[in-house]
Design a protein around this motif. Structure first.
Motif, PDB file in Angstrom:
ATOM      1  N   SER A  51      -8.972 -58.621 -41.339  1.00 18.75           N
ATOM      2  CA  SER A  51      -7.769 -58.541 -39.521  1.00 18.75           C
ATOM      3  C   SER A  51      -7.150 -57.428 -39.845  1.00 18.75           C
ATOM      4  O   SER A  51      -6.999 -56.819 -39.219  1.00 18.75           O
ATOM      5  N   GLN A  52      -6.986 -57.356 -40.157  1.00 16.13           N
ATOM      6  CA  GLN A  52      -5.349 -56.453 -40.399  1.00 16.13           C
ATOM      7  C   GLN A  52      -5.752 -55.212 -41.036  1.00 16.13           C
ATOM      8  O   GLN A  52      -5.318 -54.344 -39.854  1.00 16.13           O
ATOM      9  N   GLU A  53      -7.128 -54.649 -41.506  1.00 12.35           N
ATOM     10  CA  GLU A  53      -7.751 -53.117 -42.014  1.00 12.35           C
ATOM     11  C   GLU A  53      -8.375 -52.445 -40.583  1.00 12.35           C
ATOM     12  O   GLU A  53      -8.169 -52.147 -40.241  1.00 12.35           O
ATOM     13  N   ASN A  59      -4.724 -49.268 -34.581  1.00 14.23           N
ATOM     14  CA  ASN A  59      -3.260 -49.197 -34.428  1.00 14.23           C
ATOM     15  C   ASN A  59      -2.341 -48.031 -34.689  1.00 14.23           C
ATOM     16  O   ASN A  59      -1.065 -47.537 -34.691  1.00 14.23           O
ATOM     17  N   GLY A  60      -3.024 -48.041 -36.097  1.00 20.60           N
ATOM     18  CA  GLY A  60      -2.445 -47.094 -37.337  1.00 20.60           C
ATOM     19  C   GLY A  60      -1.305 -47.552 -38.032  1.00 20.60           C
ATOM     20  O   GLY A  60      -0.738 -47.402 -38.938  1.00 20.60           O
ATOM     21  N   LYS A  61      -1.632 -48.663 -38.219  1.00 28.10           N
ATOM     22  CA  LYS A  61      -0.006 -49.799 -38.944  1.00 28.10           C
ATOM     23  C   LYS A  61      -0.958 -51.152 -39.062  1.00 28.10           C
ATOM     24  O   LYS A  61      -1.611 -51.195 -38.031  1.00 28.10           O
ATOM     25  N   TYR A  62      -0.577 -52.104 -40.114  1.00 28.66           N
ATOM     26  CA  TYR A  62      -0.540 -53.560 -39.417  1.00 28.66           C
ATOM     27  C   TYR A  62       0.345 -53.954 -38.883  1.00 28.66           C
ATOM     28  O   TYR A  62       1.248 -53.813 -38.495  1.00 28.66           O
ATOM     29  N   ALA A  63      -0.470 -55.125 -38.712  1.00 23.55           N
ATOM     30  CA  ALA A  63       0.387 -56.367 -37.592  1.00 23.55           C
ATOM     31  C   ALA A  63       1.458 -56.768 -37.988  1.00 23.55           C
ATOM     32  O   ALA A  63       0.800 -57.156 -39.249  1.00 23.55           O
ATOM     33  N   ASN A  64       2.234 -57.833 -38.224  1.00 23.64           N
ATOM     34  CA  ASN A  64       3.736 -57.595 -37.933  1.00 23.64           C
ATOM     35  C   ASN A  64       3.407 -59.815 -38.673  1.00 23.64           C
ATOM     36  O   ASN A  64       4.907 -60.135 -39.187  1.00 23.64           O
ATOM     37  N   ASP A  65       3.312 -60.044 -37.387  1.00 24.24           N
ATOM     38  CA  ASP A  65       2.881 -60.968 -37.649  1.00 24.24           C
ATOM     39  C   ASP A  65       1.520 -62.201 -36.427  1.00 24.24           C
ATOM     40  O   ASP A  65       0.722 -60.800 -36.825  1.00 24.24           O
ATOM     41  N   MET A 142       4.427 -63.065 -43.627  1.00 23.83           N
ATOM     42  CA  MET A 142       3.686 -61.901 -43.411  1.00 23.83           C
ATOM     43  C   MET A 142       4.546 -61.049 -43.146  1.00 23.83           C
ATOM     44  O   MET A 142       5.092 -61.515 -42.197  1.00 23.83           O
ATOM     45  N   LYS A 143       3.957 -59.680 -43.467  1.00 21.32           N
ATOM     46  CA  LYS A 143       5.593 -59.082 -43.202  1.00 21.32           C
ATOM     47  C   LYS A 143       4.726 -58.157 -43.090  1.00 21.32           C
ATOM     48  O   LYS A 143       3.944 -57.260 -44.390  1.00 21.32           O
ATOM     49  N   ALA A 144       5.041 -56.630 -42.268  1.00 22.68           N
ATOM     50  CA  ALA A 144       4.272 -55.470 -42.369  1.00 22.68           C
ATOM     51  C   ALA A 144       6.126 -54.335 -42.164  1.00 22.68           C
ATOM     52  O   ALA A 144       6.587 -54.337 -42.488  1.00 22.68           O
ATOM     53  N   ASP A 145       5.083 -53.270 -43.087  1.00 21.55           N
ATOM     54  CA  ASP A 145       6.303 -52.656 -43.248  1.00 21.55           C
ATOM     55  C   ASP A 145       5.871 -50.951 -43.130  1.00 21.55           C
ATOM     56  O   ASP A 145       4.480 -50.520 -43.294  1.00 21.55           O
ATOM     57  N   GLU A 158       2.529 -57.602 -46.204  1.00 21.81           N
ATOM     58  CA  GLU A 158       2.237 -58.511 -47.651  1.00 21.81           C
ATOM     59  C   GLU A 158       1.566 -59.917 -47.249  1.00 21.81           C
ATOM     60  O   GLU A 158       2.765 -60.258 -46.064  1.00 21.81           O
ATOM     61  N   VAL A 159       0.703 -60.909 -47.474  1.00 20.54           N
ATOM     62  CA  VAL A 159       0.733 -61.848 -47.111  1.00 20.54           C
ATOM     63  C   VAL A 159       0.705 -63.264 -48.436  1.00 20.54           C
ATOM     64  O   VAL A 159      -0.518 -62.577 -48.742  1.00 20.54           O
TER      65      VAL A 159
END
Length: 216
Positions: A51-53, A59-65, A142-145, A158-159
């Motif tokens: 799902s993150q991929e 969106n060019g980035k990963y979901a943060n939540d 879960m956190k994205a950066d 990272e999850v």
């Protein structure tokens, strides 16, 4: 008195026998529980990874939540494209003639629902955040950066969940040993996780055996 001593000795022998039995069967039972529960947790981490991929591709980035990720699965689409080589003539000011210019044309062929592509009619994605087998509905962290790597700004995520949460009811001595494992044949460390906030990686920290189980 002799009878009492014999009873005490029999009780001691039974207790000692039970301790020996548990010392042998305890690790076996622990491993059976571990493999079953880890398999369920890793299966959900794979859903989150896929799902993150998909989220990153759109969106060019990963979901943060998780709310953002789940909403995207509900409403998002994959864009199916096709690339083809083409060319055209352009006037060259240097040579004062028309010269052929090569180019690549990207055609949009269709849009495919992320939900249908990843989960079909299954609604399990609505509960992506909840850790399987956790006793009190604990959630994954879960956190994205965005990090700098070799002069390139790269999105990462990272999850993770602590093994203590998954193996909450297991013997503490065996759990402590499990948390200290550092091996390519085991889930290394005290957490089960996918992705990294310090490296550009979307890999999980589990051994290939869990991937084979999921493919069967």
């Amino acid at each position: 008195m002799k009878t009492i001593i014999q009873i005490v000795l029999w009780i001691a022998c039974i207790g000692l026998g039970y301790m020996i039995y548990k010392s042998v069967t305890g690790p076996i039972e622990f491993n059976e529980v571990k493999v079953e529960r880890f398999g369920k947790v890793i299966a959900k981490l794979k859903d989150i990874k896929n799902s993150q991929e998909a989220y990153k591709s759109a969106n060019g980035k990963y979901a943060n939540d998780f709310p953002s990720l789940i909403q995207f699965i509900d409403t998002g689409n994959y864009v199916i494209t096709q690339q083809r080589d083409s060319s055209f003539m352009r006037f060259d000011k240097t040579y004062q003639i028309d010269l052929q210019q090569d180019t690549v044309i990207v055609d949009t062929l269709d849009f495919v629902s992320v939900k249908d592509s990843l989960f079909k009619s299954d609604t399990r994605y609505k509960d992506l955040a909840t850790v399987p087998t956790a006793p009190n509905g604990e959630k994954f962290t879960m956190k994205a950066d965005i990090i700098e790597k070799s002069g390139y700004r790269a999105p990462v995520y990272e999850v993770k969940v602590a093994k203590n949460v998954v193996l909450y009811d297991q013997p503490k001595d065996l759990l402590a040993k499990e948390n200290s494992l550092m091996s390519v044949e085991e889930v290394s460390g005290s957490e089960i996780k996918v992705g990294s906030l310090t490296e550009v990686s979307t890999s999980g920290n589990w051994p290939p055996i869990y991937d084979k189980k999921g493919d069967q």
